[in-house]
Structures are given as C-alpha cells and as structure tokens.
Design a protein around this motif. Structure first.
Motif, short mmCIF file in Angstrom:
data_model
loop_
_atom_site.label_atom_id
_atom_site.label_comp_id
_atom_site.label_asym_id
_atom_site.label_seq_id
_atom_site.Cartn_x
_atom_site.Cartn_y
_atom_site.Cartn_z
N UNK A 1 0.84 -1.43 0.08
CA UNK A 1 -0.04 -0.08 0.10
C UNK A 1 0.94 1.26 0.02
N UNK A 2 1.05 2.07 -1.08
CA UNK A 2 1.60 3.26 -1.14
C UNK A 2 0.63 4.25 -0.85
N UNK A 3 0.69 4.82 0.31
CA UNK A 3 -0.11 5.97 1.03
C UNK A 3 0.39 7.21 0.51
N UNK A 4 -0.25 7.70 -0.44
CA UNK A 4 0.21 8.83 -1.03
C UNK A 4 -0.40 10.02 -1.01
N UNK A 5 0.42 11.12 -0.89
CA UNK A 5 0.11 12.61 -0.92
C UNK A 5 0.86 13.43 -1.84
N UNK A 6 0.44 13.09 -3.20
CA UNK A 6 1.42 13.70 -4.41
C UNK A 6 1.43 15.38 -4.48
N UNK A 7 0.64 16.00 -3.89
CA UNK A 7 0.64 17.61 -3.76
C UNK A 7 1.95 18.07 -3.02
N UNK A 8 2.56 17.27 -2.35
CA UNK A 8 3.55 17.34 -1.56
C UNK A 8 4.98 17.05 -2.23
N UNK A 9 5.97 17.76 -2.48
CA UNK A 9 6.92 17.17 -3.18
C UNK A 9 7.84 15.94 -2.22
N UNK A 10 8.01 16.57 -1.07
CA UNK A 10 8.72 15.63 -0.10
C UNK A 10 8.18 14.07 0.23
N UNK A 11 6.66 14.45 0.01
CA UNK A 11 5.88 12.91 0.11
C UNK A 11 6.13 12.00 -1.10
N UNK A 12 6.29 12.78 -2.22
CA UNK A 12 6.69 12.03 -3.39
C UNK A 12 8.01 11.17 -3.32
N UNK A 13 9.10 12.20 -3.02
CA UNK A 13 10.28 11.51 -2.78
C UNK A 13 10.26 10.43 -1.89
N UNK A 14 9.65 10.62 -0.66
CA UNK A 14 9.88 9.65 0.11
C UNK A 14 9.40 8.09 -0.33
N UNK A 15 7.99 8.35 -0.97
CA UNK A 15 7.49 7.06 -1.35
C UNK A 15 8.12 6.45 -2.46
N UNK A 16 8.65 7.38 -3.34
CA UNK A 16 9.67 6.99 -4.42
C UNK A 16 10.81 6.13 -4.01
N UNK A 17 11.29 7.00 -2.93
CA UNK A 17 12.60 6.21 -2.53
C UNK A 17 12.24 4.77 -1.96
N UNK A 18 11.34 4.91 -1.18
CA UNK A 18 10.58 3.39 -0.61
C UNK A 18 10.63 2.39 -1.88
N UNK A 19 9.84 2.58 -2.87
CA UNK A 19 9.55 1.90 -3.96
C UNK A 19 10.79 1.38 -4.82
N UNK A 20 11.77 2.48 -4.90
CA UNK A 20 12.99 2.14 -5.67
C UNK A 20 13.92 0.90 -4.94
N UNK A 21 13.87 0.90 -3.60
CA UNK A 21 14.47 -0.01 -3.06
C UNK A 21 13.72 -1.38 -3.08
N UNK A 22 12.41 -1.42 -2.98
CA UNK A 22 11.44 -2.53 -3.17
C UNK A 22 11.88 -3.27 -4.54
#
Length: 327
Positions: free
Chosen positions: A161-182
């Motif tokens: 579950x990628x709980x996202x709040x894409x309006x906020x750049x730092x939120x995008x960066x955090x979830x993208x960082x997690x997904x890249x490792x996964x």
C-alpha cells in the motif's frame, strides 16, 4: 587601580546587560501547517528550549491555509518580530510568503517543506532545513525488504500500500525512495497499489488504504509506506478493520511521532513494524537558533541543510530516541 578595576567591571556588566536586553527584544515567529500534529508540537518545544537558553521570544502560530499564513506574517510584523520560520500548508505559496515577509521586514527561513516558485522550482534564496526525503524513503524500503526476507515471504504474493499525498514534493520523494528499493530487491511493480490521501492524517490514510485492501482481498501479506507515521498507521488500522492478522503486515512509518511510540508500547505487536525517526530537535531547536544568530549577529544560515533519520523498532526505539537527543 581600584577605580580602574571597578570601571572595567561596570563596563562588563553594562555590556552583558545590554546583550541580555537585546536578546529579550528578539522575537521570532514559528508558523506550522498542522499545529495539532505531534511532530510540530515537538518542533515548537525545542524552539522554546533554544529561546530559553538565549533569552529571546518564540511566537508559535498555526496556519492551515494560505489566508492564515498571510495573516500570521502580518501579525508577526505588527508584534515587532524580526523574523520567522515556517512550514507552509502549500509550498506553491512561496512567492507570496517571500513578498509578505519583505513587506513586513521579516527575515525568512523554511523548515520541513521547501517553498517553490510559480514554475515549481525551489526558492533557493530562502534558507531551508529539510529532510533528505529520498534517503529516508530508501531506509523505509530497505527495512521492509529485510523484514520480508526475515519472515520468508515470497514477494510475488505480497501487496504494497503506497499511501500517497502527491501534492507535496517531499511526500513523493519519500514514497519513490521506498519503492526504488523494493523494486531493486525484486518486489513486483504491479503489486504496489496507490492509496491517495485527501489529507496527511491517520483518518485519511485509513480511508484510502481500506479501499485498496478491499479491492485486493485475495492478497494475504501486506506492506505499507507513506509520507509519515500517520499514513502508515492509517494503513495498519485499515488492515485491522478488514481482518488481516498483524503478523501478515509490515508497516514502516517516518517521523517517530508520539503516535508511533504509543504503537510500540502496546502489549502485543501490531502491523506497525517500525519508523524512521527524524529529529524534531534539530528542526525546532536548530532553526530557531539559526534565526536568532541571523537577527542578533548577522550570521545568515546555510541555504540548504538536510537531515537524515534512524530506523527504530519496537525493541530498540528508546535507544534510538536517546541517541538522537529526543529523550
């Protein structure tokens, strides 16, 4: 000689008194977007600690929208403040915030979320203390990968579950960082499901995650990640509401908020596996101190300071907090 020594002492005391008086005259605003959130409460607490040490005043203001931000800045100007630190509710308010600060002759620093221009580029001229969002996301992803392997799960049978709040750049960066490792570890991209939040709180995350879990009821094992602890706690609460056992969930949050610590303190482990603690002490204490030095001594802060985080689990969170200076 006695008169000479007395004069020196008198002069020294006068300088100290003048310095103390000047410190007392320094007034700094600290504006946050969600004053009820534990993270911002902690930032304020540590800003007050810096104020107590140096003798200046911190004016704490909650501003949940653009109109309240503008009003808060005018309020600080009317109070005779010399500068302020802000975590804005919308980074696109950047040009307006800069203009309003200049109109009120206030020095400006940002914390947590960096202001952007009309074309979406960071306002690099505004000193900022933020979080290395991508690296923290990568820490989340690695923690999840390690625990999946430890539990012996087959990644092909795990949903994320990628709980996202894409309006906020730092939120995008955090979830993208997690997904890249996964993904690098072999996690199937098609098993990552987006759960967009309406707000960045637990309730909004719960609602978003519940939709995903109900849609994919055939998935037995789940992992969850997002912007903050609240996002992941919402996903964990959602998993509980649909009857998924805690042992089948690995949720790793970001922040080390009180809500996360309370989860660790529960008698039985929940699906909230860990949190990457980012230190509100630096973000509160250090930014307040930097603003004070800028006002009192003309020492402008670094344009960009990025902090990192440390993974904390149920059995070691107290030590991690102590090491970060939070306890």
């Amino acid at each position: 000689m006695r008169l000479f020594k007395a004069a020196i002492l008198a002069g020294t005391f006068a300088i100290l008194a003048a310095g103390s008086a000047f410190s007392a005259d320094v007034k700094i605003g600290f504006i946050v977007k969600q004053p009820e959130e534990p993270w911002f409460q902690d930032e304020w607490k540590f800003a007050d600690q810096a104020a107590k040490e140096k003798g200046f005043t911190v004016v704490k203001i909650g501003a949940e929208d653009g109109e309240k931000v503008q009003s808060a800045i005018d309020n600080l100007g009317a109070q005779g403040a010399q500068g302020f630190i802000i975590c804005t509710p919308d980074v696109k308010l950047g040009p307006g915030i800069v203009a309003k600060a200049e109109a009120n002759q206030l020095k400006l620093m940002t914390v947590d979320d960096r202001l952007v221009s009309a074309d979406g580029k960071p306002l690099e001229e505004v000193p900022h203390m933020g979080i290395s969002a991508t690296k923290i996301g990568e820490t989340v992803g690695q923690a999840i990968v390690d625990e999946i392997k430890k539990r012996g799960w087959d990644m092909k049978n795990v949903g994320a579950v990628r709980v996202s709040y894409d309006q906020l750049p730092t939120a995008v960066d955090r979830v993208e960082g997690a997904m890249s490792v996964l993904k690098s570890a072999g996690f199937p991209a098609e098993n990552i499901y987006d759960a967009p939040q309406a707000k960045t709180d637990t309730e909004a995350a719960l609602n978003a995650a519940t939709t995903v879990l109900n849609k994919h009821a055939d998935v037995k094992y789940w992992v969850a990640f997002g912007l903050n602890d609240e996002a992941v706690l919402g996903a964990v609460r959602a998993s509980e509401s649909v009857g998924i056992p805690a042992a089948n969930v690995i949720g790793v949050g970001i922040g080390g908020a009180e809500s996360a610590i309370n989860e660790f303190k529960k008698p039985a482990a929940t699906g909230f596996f860990g949190t990457v603690i980012i230190s509100p002490k630096r973000h509160g204490y250090e930014t307040a101190l930097n603003m004070y030095d800028w006002i009192a001594n003309g020492k402008e802060p670094e344009k960009l300071t990025l902090t990192s985080g440390s993974l904390a689990l149920r059995d070691d969170y107290e030590k991690v907090r102590k090491d970060l200076g939070i306890e």
